[in-house]
Design a protein around this motif. Structure first.
Motif, PDB file in Angstrom:
ATOM      1  N   LEU A 178       0.869  -1.175   0.000  1.00 41.89           N
ATOM      2  CA  LEU A 178       0.000   0.000   0.000  1.00 41.89           C
ATOM      3  C   LEU A 178       0.904   1.223   0.000  1.00 41.89           C
ATOM      4  O   LEU A 178       1.568   1.533   0.999  1.00 41.89           O
ATOM      5  N   ASP A 179       0.956   1.887  -1.138  1.00 40.86           N
ATOM      6  CA  ASP A 179       1.855   3.022  -1.333  1.00 40.86           C
ATOM      7  C   ASP A 179       1.039   4.312  -1.234  1.00 40.86           C
ATOM      8  O   ASP A 179       0.369   4.730  -2.191  1.00 40.86           O
ATOM      9  N   ALA A 180       1.058   4.928  -0.057  1.00 40.02           N
ATOM     10  CA  ALA A 180       0.265   6.128   0.179  1.00 40.02           C
ATOM     11  C   ALA A 180       0.878   6.921   1.319  1.00 40.02           C
ATOM     12  O   ALA A 180       1.574   6.366   2.180  1.00 40.02           O
ATOM     13  N   ASP A 181       0.594   8.229   1.318  1.00 39.91           N
ATOM     14  CA  ASP A 181       1.077   9.052   2.428  1.00 39.91           C
ATOM     15  C   ASP A 181       0.418   8.631   3.735  1.00 39.91           C
ATOM     16  O   ASP A 181       1.068   8.575   4.786  1.00 39.91           O
ATOM     17  N   THR A 182      -0.878   8.336   3.664  1.00 44.23           N
ATOM     18  CA  THR A 182      -1.610   7.897   4.858  1.00 44.23           C
ATOM     19  C   THR A 182      -2.532   6.736   4.492  1.00 44.23           C
ATOM     20  O   THR A 182      -3.203   6.761   3.461  1.00 44.23           O
ATOM     21  N   VAL A 183      -2.545   5.733   5.360  1.00 44.68           N
ATOM     22  CA  VAL A 183      -3.482   4.622   5.242  1.00 44.68           C
ATOM     23  C   VAL A 183      -4.273   4.558   6.548  1.00 44.68           C
ATOM     24  O   VAL A 183      -3.687   4.407   7.625  1.00 44.68           O
ATOM     25  N   THR A 184      -5.596   4.694   6.433  1.00 44.13           N
ATOM     26  CA  THR A 184      -6.464   4.706   7.612  1.00 44.13           C
ATOM     27  C   THR A 184      -7.378   3.491   7.579  1.00 44.13           C
ATOM     28  O   THR A 184      -8.105   3.277   6.602  1.00 44.13           O
ATOM     29  N   VAL A 185      -7.334   2.716   8.642  1.00 45.23           N
ATOM     30  CA  VAL A 185      -8.203   1.541   8.789  1.00 45.23           C
ATOM     31  C   VAL A 185      -9.108   1.806   9.980  1.00 45.23           C
ATOM     32  O   VAL A 185      -8.638   1.911  11.118  1.00 45.23           O
ATOM     33  N   SER A 186     -10.425   1.933   9.715  1.00 46.51           N
ATOM     34  CA  SER A 186     -11.342   2.420  10.744  1.00 46.51           C
ATOM     35  C   SER A 186     -12.572   1.528  10.861  1.00 46.51           C
ATOM     36  O   SER A 186     -13.231   1.226   9.858  1.00 46.51           O
ATOM     37  N   THR A 234       3.535  -4.359   3.048  1.00 49.46           N
ATOM     38  CA  THR A 234       4.331  -3.143   3.159  1.00 49.46           C
ATOM     39  C   THR A 234       3.422  -1.934   3.021  1.00 49.46           C
ATOM     40  O   THR A 234       2.589  -1.864   2.110  1.00 49.46           O
ATOM     41  N   VAL A 235       3.564  -1.012   3.947  1.00 51.40           N
ATOM     42  CA  VAL A 235       2.854   0.264   3.897  1.00 51.40           C
ATOM     43  C   VAL A 235       3.909   1.361   3.894  1.00 51.40           C
ATOM     44  O   VAL A 235       4.725   1.450   4.822  1.00 51.40           O
ATOM     45  N   THR A 236       3.902   2.204   2.852  1.00 50.81           N
ATOM     46  CA  THR A 236       5.018   3.129   2.685  1.00 50.81           C
ATOM     47  C   THR A 236       4.853   4.444   3.437  1.00 50.81           C
ATOM     48  O   THR A 236       5.809   5.211   3.544  1.00 50.81           O
ATOM     49  N   GLY A 237       3.661   4.729   3.950  1.00 54.00           N
ATOM     50  CA  GLY A 237       3.447   5.987   4.661  1.00 54.00           C
ATOM     51  C   GLY A 237       3.033   5.751   6.095  1.00 54.00           C
ATOM     52  O   GLY A 237       3.441   4.774   6.733  1.00 54.00           O
ATOM     53  N   ASP A 238       2.200   6.647   6.621  1.00 55.62           N
ATOM     54  CA  ASP A 238       1.675   6.507   7.979  1.00 55.62           C
ATOM     55  C   ASP A 238       0.471   5.563   7.968  1.00 55.62           C
ATOM     56  O   ASP A 238      -0.341   5.568   7.025  1.00 55.62           O
ATOM     57  N   LEU A 239       0.346   4.774   9.036  1.00 52.50           N
ATOM     58  CA  LEU A 239      -0.765   3.841   9.164  1.00 52.50           C
ATOM     59  C   LEU A 239      -1.525   4.111  10.456  1.00 52.50           C
ATOM     60  O   LEU A 239      -0.924   4.237  11.529  1.00 52.50           O
ATOM     61  N   SER A 240      -2.859   4.189  10.338  1.00 54.55           N
ATOM     62  CA  SER A 240      -3.713   4.390  11.504  1.00 54.55           C
ATOM     63  C   SER A 240      -4.719   3.249  11.595  1.00 54.55           C
ATOM     64  O   SER A 240      -5.422   2.941  10.620  1.00 54.55           O
TER      65      SER A 240
END
Length: 375
Positions: A178-186, A234-240
Motif C-alpha cells: 500500500l503506497d500512500a502518504d496515509t493509510v487509515t483503517v477504521s 508493506t505500507v510506505t506511509g503513515d498507518l492508523s
C-alpha cells in the motif's frame, strides 16, 4: 416494523411478535492480485439497521402458552419464551399476554459489517481509507395494558433483544504493498446504536391477578480495526488503526399506570435484565509482518451507557411485589500487539497507542405494594 396488536374488542389469548435476522453480511474487500491507482482510495462497508418489534395484549389476556389452533408451534407464546431465555430465578416464564422478541445473529454467527484488503498486488494513492461502520436502532416493546381488569387471562408482558454483531476493518494477505502518504483503517459502531427492551404489564384477572413484566437485553458487540494473523505487507506511509464503539442499552420492566386492581390478590412482579458484552480493539494479530511504515497510530475508544430499571406495583386485598433489576456487563477496550507469537514491525517514526473507555451503568429496582395485607 413488526407489530402484533391485540387491541381488538372481545378477543383473548396471547400476542406474539418475533423478528429474526441471521446470515446478514455487508462486506467490501480488495483481494486476489488486484491493485488500485487513484488520488484518494476509499473502501467502505456501511450497514444501517433499524428493527422495531411490538406486541400488545388482547382485552381478555392469555390463559395458556399454546399456539392458536391450526398454527405452527413457532408462533406460540410458549415457544417464543422458551427459545429466547425468558426466565427468572424461580424458573422459566411459560405464559404471557404479549411477547416481543428480536433475534439478530444466531449460533455464534454475528451480523457482520466488514471492509478489508488482502490483495497481493500494489495499490497507489495519496491517501487510502478502509472503513466499516454499523448503525443500529433495535427495539422490542411489549405491553399488557389492553387487558381488562375483569378478564380471566393474564397480562404479563415480555420484551427481549438478543443480538450478536461484529464490525471489522482489516488488512491482510501476503506480499501486498500500500503506497500512500496515509493509510487509515477504521471500524465504528456509531453513536446512534441503541438497544431498547421495554415491557409494561397490564391488569390481571379479577380474582387472581398477574400483572408482571420481563425485559431483557442480551448483547454481544464487537468492533475491531486490525492486521490479520500471518499477514505480510508493506505500507510506505503513515498507518492508523482506529476502533470506535458507542452504544446505549435501555432495559425496563414496569407496570401499567395505576397498576392492576384485583379483588383478592394483586401481583406486580417486574424483572429487568441487561447482559452486555462489548469488545473495542485496535490490534496486530499474532505472526503478522508489517514493513515500511513511517508512523503507526493505534486507538480504541469505547463509550457505553446501560440503564436497567424495574418498577413494580400492586393493589388488592393481598399484594405481592417482587421486583428485580440486574446488570451484567463486560466492556473491553484495548490496543494489542499480538496475544502470542511474534510480530515483525518496522517503524520509521514511532508508535502512538491509546485505549479509552467511558462506561455509565445505572441499575434501579423500585417496588410499591398497597393492600389490606402485604406479603
Amino acid at each position: 416494523a413488526v407489530k402484533a396488536d391485540g387491541n381488538v374488542a372481545s378477543t383473548a389469548g396471547a400476542t406474539v411478535a418475533v423478528t429474526t435476522v441471521t446470515g446478514l453480511q455487508t462486506v467490501a474487500r480488495l483481494g486476489g492480485s488486484a491493485g488500485v491507482t487513484a488520488g484518494a482510495f476509499t473502501l467502505d462497508a456501511e450497514a444501517t439497521r433499524s428493527v422495531d418489534t411490538q406486541a400488545s395484549s388482547t382485552p381478555g389476556g392469555a390463559s395458556g402458552s399454546a399456539a392458536p389452533t391450526g398454527s405452527g408451534s413457532d408462533v406460540s407464546s410458549g415457544s417464543a419464551l422458551g427459545d429466547n431465555g425468558a426466565q427468572t430465578s424461580d424458573g422459566g416464564i411459560n405464559i404471557a399476554g404479549a411477547v416481543a422478541v428480536n433475534v439478530l445473529g444466531w449460533d455464534d454467527t454475528p451480523l457482520l459489517t466488514s471492509a478489508g484488503i488482502d490483495s497481493t498486488g500494489t495499490s497507489t494513492a495519496d491517501s487510502m481509507t478502509v472503513s466499516a461502520k454499523s448503525t443500529d436502532t433495535v427495539s422490542a416493546i411489549a405491553t399488557g395494558v389492553n387487558t381488562e381488569s375483569g378478564s380471566f387471562g393474564v397480562a404479563v408482558a415480555v420484551a427481549i433483544n438478543s443480538a450478536d454483531m461484529a464490525t471489522e476493518a482489516w488488512l491482510g494477505g501476503s506480499g501486498g504493498t500500500l503506497d500512500a502518504d496515509t493509510v487509515t483503517v477504521s471500524a465504528e459502531e456509531a453513536a446512534a446504536n441503541t438497544f431498547t427492551a421495554s415491557a409494561t404489564s397490564g391488569n390481571g384477572s379479577s380474582d387472581v391477578g398477574v400483572a408482571g413484566a420481563f425485559a431483557m437485553n442480551a448483547l454481544d458487540l464487537g468492533t475491531r480495526a486490525y492486521l490479520k494473523a500471518g499477514a505480510s505487507l508493506t505500507v510506505t506511509g503513515d498507518l492508523s488503526l482506529s476502533a470506535t464503539s458507542a452504544t446505549k442499552v435501555i432495559t425496563e420492566a414496569k407496570p401499567k399506570e395505576d397498576e392492576g386492581t384485583n379483588k383478592s390478590l394483586g401481583i406486580g412482579a417486574d424483572v429487568a435484565l441487561s447482559l452486555v458484552d462489548t469488545t473495542t480493539a485496535a490490534d496486530l494479530e499474532s505472526g503478522a509482518t508489517l514493513l515500511g511504515v513511517d508512523a503507526l497510530t493505534m486507538s480504541a475508544t469505547g463509550t457505553h451507557a446501560v440503564d436497567t430499571t424495574a418498577t413494580a406495583g400492586a393493589k388488592g386485598g393481598i399484594a405481592i411485589t417482587p421486583v428485580v433489576a440486574l446488570t451484567f456487563t463486560n466492556h473491553s477496550t484495548e490496543v494489542k500487539l499480538a496475544d502470542n507469537g511474534v510480530n515483525t514491525l518496522t517503524l520509521g517514526e514511532g508508535l502512538d497507542a491509546t485505549a479509552t473507555q467511558n462506561t455509565v451503568v445505572t441499575t434501579k429496582a423500585e417496588g410499591d405494594a398497597e393492600a389490606d395485607g402485604s406479603l
